[in-house]
Design a protein around this motif. Structure first.
Motif, mmCIF file in Angstrom:
data_model
loop_
_atom_site.group_PDB
_atom_site.id
_atom_site.type_symbol
_atom_site.label_atom_id
_atom_site.label_comp_id
_atom_site.label_asym_id
_atom_site.label_seq_id
_atom_site.Cartn_x
_atom_site.Cartn_y
_atom_site.Cartn_z
ATOM 1 N N GLU A 44 -79.278 23.844 50.371
ATOM 2 C CA GLU A 44 -79.755 23.486 49.028
ATOM 3 C C GLU A 44 -80.000 21.990 48.932
ATOM 4 O O GLU A 44 -80.994 21.555 48.339
ATOM 5 N N ARG A 45 -79.090 21.202 49.500
ATOM 6 C CA ARG A 45 -79.263 19.740 49.490
ATOM 7 C C ARG A 45 -80.521 19.337 50.253
ATOM 8 O O ARG A 45 -81.295 18.496 49.794
ATOM 9 N N HIS A 79 -83.578 20.332 48.233
ATOM 10 C CA HIS A 79 -83.682 19.489 47.040
ATOM 11 C C HIS A 79 -84.217 18.103 47.396
ATOM 12 O O HIS A 79 -85.166 17.622 46.757
ATOM 13 N N SER A 117 -87.720 16.421 46.561
ATOM 14 C CA SER A 117 -87.703 15.194 45.752
ATOM 15 C C SER A 117 -88.551 14.120 46.414
ATOM 16 O O SER A 117 -89.312 13.419 45.744
#
Length: 109
Positions: free
Chosen positions: A81-82, A85, A89
């Protein structure tokens, strides 16, 4: 009695050539496989510096997408998920390349 052989620089180079060719061939193959994995994730245009930081993550994600295994570990899920993300971004212009690299860097023990 001294029985040690000495090799000339030309002989040493000649002995290393097969090893160097093999290393170069393996590096090219690994690079191609990494490129395919990033393409599979839709991230082929990421800068190399960011790709280096997440290559192990992307490799595992690609293996899972290919059906080679499935992970239910919550730590792995959070790491993925990191990665998603921060890559998104960066791609959306929300953070800089340096920030994405910094937050995704895995510190070795």
């Amino acid at each position: 009695m001294n029985t040690a052989k000495t090799f000339s620089p030309q002989q040493q180079t000649k002995n290393l050539e097969p090893v160097l060719r093999k290393v170069l061939k393996e590096a090219k193959q690994e690079h191609q496989e990494l490129q395919e994995m990033f393409e599979l994730m839709g991230w082929s245009e990421l800068p190399d510096a960011l790709k280096i930081e997440i290559k192990d993550d992307v490799s595992a994600m690609a293996d899972e997408l290919k059906g080679q295994y499935s992970s239910c570990d919550p730590h792995i899920a959070r790491r993925r998920e990191r990665v998603v993300h921060w890559v998104n971004s960066y791609l959306d212009g929300i953070c800089s390349l340096e920030t994405a690299i910094e937050v995704l860097r895995v510190n070795k023990l």
